[in-house]
Motif scaffolding. Structure first.
Motif, PDB file in Angstrom:
ATOM      1  N   UNK A  45       0.838  -1.195   0.000  1.00 54.72           N
ATOM      2  CA  UNK A  45       0.000   0.000   0.000  1.00 54.72           C
ATOM      3  C   UNK A  45       0.876   1.248   0.000  1.00 54.72           C
ATOM      4  N   UNK A  46       0.574   2.189  -0.916  1.00 55.21           N
ATOM      5  CA  UNK A  46       1.334   3.425  -1.030  1.00 55.21           C
ATOM      6  C   UNK A  46       0.371   4.586  -1.197  1.00 55.21           C
ATOM      7  N   UNK A  47       0.830   5.752  -0.774  1.00 58.90           N
ATOM      8  CA  UNK A  47       0.152   7.015  -1.067  1.00 58.90           C
ATOM      9  C   UNK A  47       0.993   7.749  -2.100  1.00 58.90           C
ATOM     10  N   UNK A  48       0.347   8.291  -3.124  1.00 53.93           N
ATOM     11  CA  UNK A  48       1.127   8.884  -4.212  1.00 53.93           C
ATOM     12  C   UNK A  48       0.329  10.009  -4.857  1.00 53.93           C
ATOM     13  N   UNK A  49       1.041  10.764  -5.683  1.00 55.10           N
ATOM     14  CA  UNK A  49       0.422  11.813  -6.481  1.00 55.10           C
ATOM     15  C   UNK A  49       1.270  12.030  -7.715  1.00 55.10           C
ATOM     16  N   UNK A  50       0.618  12.155  -8.839  1.00 53.34           N
ATOM     17  CA  UNK A  50       1.319  12.394 -10.111  1.00 53.34           C
ATOM     18  C   UNK A  50       1.490  13.884 -10.336  1.00 53.34           C
ATOM     19  N   UNK A  51       2.682  14.284 -10.759  1.00 54.08           N
ATOM     20  CA  UNK A  51       2.945  15.683 -11.076  1.00 54.08           C
ATOM     21  C   UNK A  51       2.308  15.982 -12.430  1.00 54.08           C
ATOM     22  N   UNK A  52       1.394  16.947 -12.494  1.00 51.29           N
ATOM     23  CA  UNK A  52       0.675  17.185 -13.756  1.00 51.29           C
ATOM     24  C   UNK A  52       1.593  17.716 -14.845  1.00 51.29           C
TER      25      UNK A  52
END
Length: 785
Positions: A460-467
């Protein structure tokens, strides 16, 4: 009748000695009876720790000398304190309850019991007359510190053998031959253990199960263990043979020999192997064993190469990286092959120094995620709020169109050196399952940067893509930097959650090649064992071979040929290739990996390359004695300097260097500006009309404590007066010219006349010290006029 009398005499002697030892123990028991902690505290022997503590606090307040002024209050308070110290310690309390011993007489009584036990075990009489313990008492070195048990061997030693080789001795209490090899064994253990070799001892009398598991059926035996595989030692037990045996255990392709022809190919292979590369420069023709052991322990992370400085084929390589040939040098390269990422140089390379150097550079600046193990090490699971580790991941491809973006991502990572961020990249085609989970909404973007944090070991990971994707433009770099700053302020910045699949092992295709190498080593071991008469050790293998031959001849050959009965009796012949080595009873004679002893002083030039290792990172307790000179006075001063300090080269804490004023005079002036006392001394003696001349100065620099000791040239002038008297009959002009020339040369020659006395005071610690806040940089070079 005579035998009966003998038994009676020895039985009586045993009883008398036993009574004597018991009587000798009585004073300790009587002394113990004078002090009873239970009586002092007023508690029973069944009292708990809480009850003892409660009574102690009450009595301590009552009998404290500051509150109780009675004459016996102080003595009573001491007894209460001693009683509580004894009863509050479970081990001491149990010892007192069993033997009646306090801290004062515990050592004496225990010594008496040990002496009595040794007498009882070693000297007794039975039907076999005397029983002597032959080898048990001599086990003071290996058999106690390195004893192995079966569970310890299976759970600890075998897994650890994949990181370092083990040297194991098989012995027993009644082994007469073990005594003869014990001195050599001790010497070899002290040498190899310091280099990183594991040591073990198996006593057949206590660990028969482990001895049978190892295949050892006689004592003494010595075997090696590496990668879970056991290899027996068959040669004479001498130091050189054992050292060569350990070297032969290591894989043959562990360290690559690097020259001018293949060094670029070696350094540029970081992209395919995904590892940093280390080059060791040394003057010995063979790779040092310490370096080979380090390469084996870190083979999964770093690629190692070796450069022999004595070869003609390595001269261009030495000049390119400006290697000092007087001391071993380690250069570590990551993505850049033009300049090393880290350098270390020392005359005596120690295991701790090399291990620390390699462990600090285990990964590339931006490594590629090629398996699950590397991903877990680069992006560890979050444990505490202050120990967050974020992984900045670039999803890209290995095609030429993505090269520019990958290089710009590398430059961005080089400018962000914060420990909380780890930069890495993956190829989308090789890790398609991972990319499908992270880029489910970004399929149209060819290259993408993601910021993620592992939450647990289940994936399980928390992530965000750089737009906006990633092409390496300045605008995209600014946007990524802004995203990282927002993440540091608010950890809830990562809004998306996903469960990642396990990464593919991209190096799994190399398994066939690794299997071939392992099979080659295994066949070599079998051929080596067949050359020796260890038939009991080879019995399982021989049984398997004969069983296979029996089935072959019994089912196939007999049916095809009726007259093949002669072939059933054929046996495999041993190979005769390496027979010469077995006849001599020794491995290769040229086993020395040490540099020849030098009879001169090693003086290293202090440059911008050697500055960090020879001064800034100098180990505690070590000092660098630096001679300040110029090009004109270099030969004369170095010769005199070597003569003066030669008697002090036996100290391992002293290093000798020289500084060229023509190149680094600014560094000398900035250093003396830090040391205010030294500047004041120089300014008092120099004329205001002349600039300071530092030629012939000697600096003793302590890099760890940041101080220096200063030696100023002292000119005696005795030879000058002699030459002047001899020249009195010459003309004035000729005498003046000769006097001026002689004065110049003699002053340079005599500048270091009293350096030996100064060195003695340096070792005694009586010289004044000038402390500085920090070492000035040596990157500036004085412009030659």
């Amino acid at each position: 009748m005579k035998m009966t009398r003998l038994r009676l005499v020895f039985s009586t002697l045993q009883v008398v000695v036993s009574i004597f030892l018991l009587v000798s123990c009585c004073p300790a028991s009587l002394a113990a009876g004078e002090f009873d902690p239970y009586t002092v505290l007023g508690v029973g022997k069944s009292a708990t720790q809480a009850e003892v503590k409660k009574v102690y606090k009450k009595l301590a307040r009552e009998w404290h000398p500051d509150k109780n002024k009675s004459p016996g209050a102080e003595d009573m308070f001491i007894k209460i304190t001693k009683s509580y110290e004894l009863l509050s310690n479970e081990a001491k309390r149990a010892n007192y309850d069993r033997y009646g011993e306090t801290a004062g007489n515990q050592g004496y009584a225990q010594q008496q019991r040990q002496q009595f036990q040794q007498f009882h075990d070693s000297f007794y009489f039975d039907e076999s007359f005397f029983h002597f313990q032959f080898n048990k008492g001599s086990r003071d070195f290996a058999d106690t510190k390195y004893m192995l048990h079966f569970s310890q061997y299976m759970n600890d030693i075998v897994p650890d053998s994949f990181k370092r080789p083990y040297l194991i001795k098989i012995t027993s209490d009644w082994c007469f031959s073990c005594i003869h090899i014990e001195p050599v064994w001790k010497e070899v253990v002290q040498e190899l253990e310091a280099l990183g070799v594991g040591i073990g001892v198996v006593d057949v009398g206590y660990e028969r199960r482990l001895a049978n598991h190892l295949g050892a059926h006689r004592t003494p035996s010595i075997l090696g263990l590496i990668n879970g595989k056991v290899t027996f030692f068959h040669y004479a037990v001498v130091r050189e043979h054992l050292r060569q045996f350990v070297e032969n255990l290591l894989p043959a392709r562990l360290v690559e020999k690097v020259t001018d022809q293949n060094y670029m190919q070696f350094l540029n292979s970081w992209h395919e192997e995904n590892k940093p590369h280390v080059l060791l420069f040394d003057q010995v023709p063979v790779v040092p064993l310490l370096y080979m052991l380090t390469a084996f322990a870190n083979k999964d992370y770093v690629r190692f190469g070796y450069v022999d400085q004595g070869l003609v084929e390595t001269e261009a390589l030495l000049q390119q990286y400006k290697i000092n040939t007087y001391a071993p040098t380690l250069l570590l390269f990551k993505e850049s092959t033009d300049k090393p990422a880290d350098i270390i140089q020392a005359r005596g390379m120690k295991k701790q120094i090399i291990d620390e150097f390699v462990s600090n550079n285990k990964f590339l600046l931006v490594p590629r995620l090629v398996n699950q193990k590397l991903f877990e090490e680069l992006c560890p699971v979050k444990q505490f709020h202050r120990r967050r580790k974020y992984c900045v991941l670039l999803v890209t491809s290995g095609e030429d169109s993505f090269t520019n973006g990958n290089e710009e991502f590398l430059s961005f990572a080089a400018s962000n050196t914060k420990e909380i961020f780890r930069f890495a990249y993956v190829y989308q085609k090789q890790q398609q399952a991972l990319c499908d989970v992270l880029l489910k909404d970004k399929e149209s973007v060819p290259s993408q940067v993601l910021i993620l944090e592992r939450r647990n070991t289940a994936g399980k990971v928390s992530y965000k893509a750089v737009p906006g994707g990633w092409n390496g433009s300045e605008e995209e770099k600014f946007q990524l930097q802004e995203q990282l700053e927002l993440l540091q302020k608010d950890p809830a910045f990562l809004t998306s959650v996903a469960v990642l699949p396990e990464l593919n092992n991209e190096f799994a295709s190399m398994f066939l090649l690794q299997w071939i190498y392992a099979a080659y080593d295994y066949v070599s071991q079998i051929a080596d064992d067949l050359l020796h008469n260890n038939w009991r050790e080879m019995m399982p293998l021989l049984s398997l071979i004969f069983s296979a031959l029996f089935i072959l001849f019994g089912t196939v050959v007999i049916q095809a040929f009726s007259d093949s009965s002669d072939e059933k009796q054929t046996k495999p012949k041993t190979k005769e290739g390496p027979q010469n080595n077995s006849e001599n009873g020794s491995p290769n004679a040229n086993t020395s990996s040490r540099a020849p002893k030098k009879s001169f002083v090693e003086v290293t030039e202090l440059t911008d390359i050697t500055y960090t290792s020879n001064l800034v990172r100098l180990r505690p307790g070590h000092m660098n004695v630096v001679l300040v000179l110029t090009d004109a006075a270099k030969n004369a001063l170095l010769s005199k300097f070597a003569k003066e300090v030669y008697s002090f080269t036996g100290s391992l804490t002293l290093h000798f260097s020289f500084l060229n004023l023509d190149k680094h005079k600014e560094w000398m002036e900035s250093l003396l500006e830090f040391a205010q006392d030294a500047v004041q001394i120089d300014s008092d003696e120099d004329d205001s009309q002349h600039k300071a001349d530092y030629t012939g100065y000697v600096l003793a620099l302590n890099g760890h404590k940041k101080y220096l000791c200063l030696f100023k040239p002292v000119y005696t002038g005795e030879d000058l007066h002699m030459d002047s008297s001899r020249a009195s009959s010459s003309s004035r002009d000729e005498a003046a010219t000769r006097k001026k020339t002689a004065s110049s040369s003699l002053q340079i020659h005599h500048k270091l006349d009293r350096l030996g006395l100064w060195m003695e005071r340096l070792l005694e610690g009586t010289l004044p010290r000038y402390y500085i806040p920090s070492w000035p940089g040596l990157d500036k070079i004085t412009t030659s006029k």
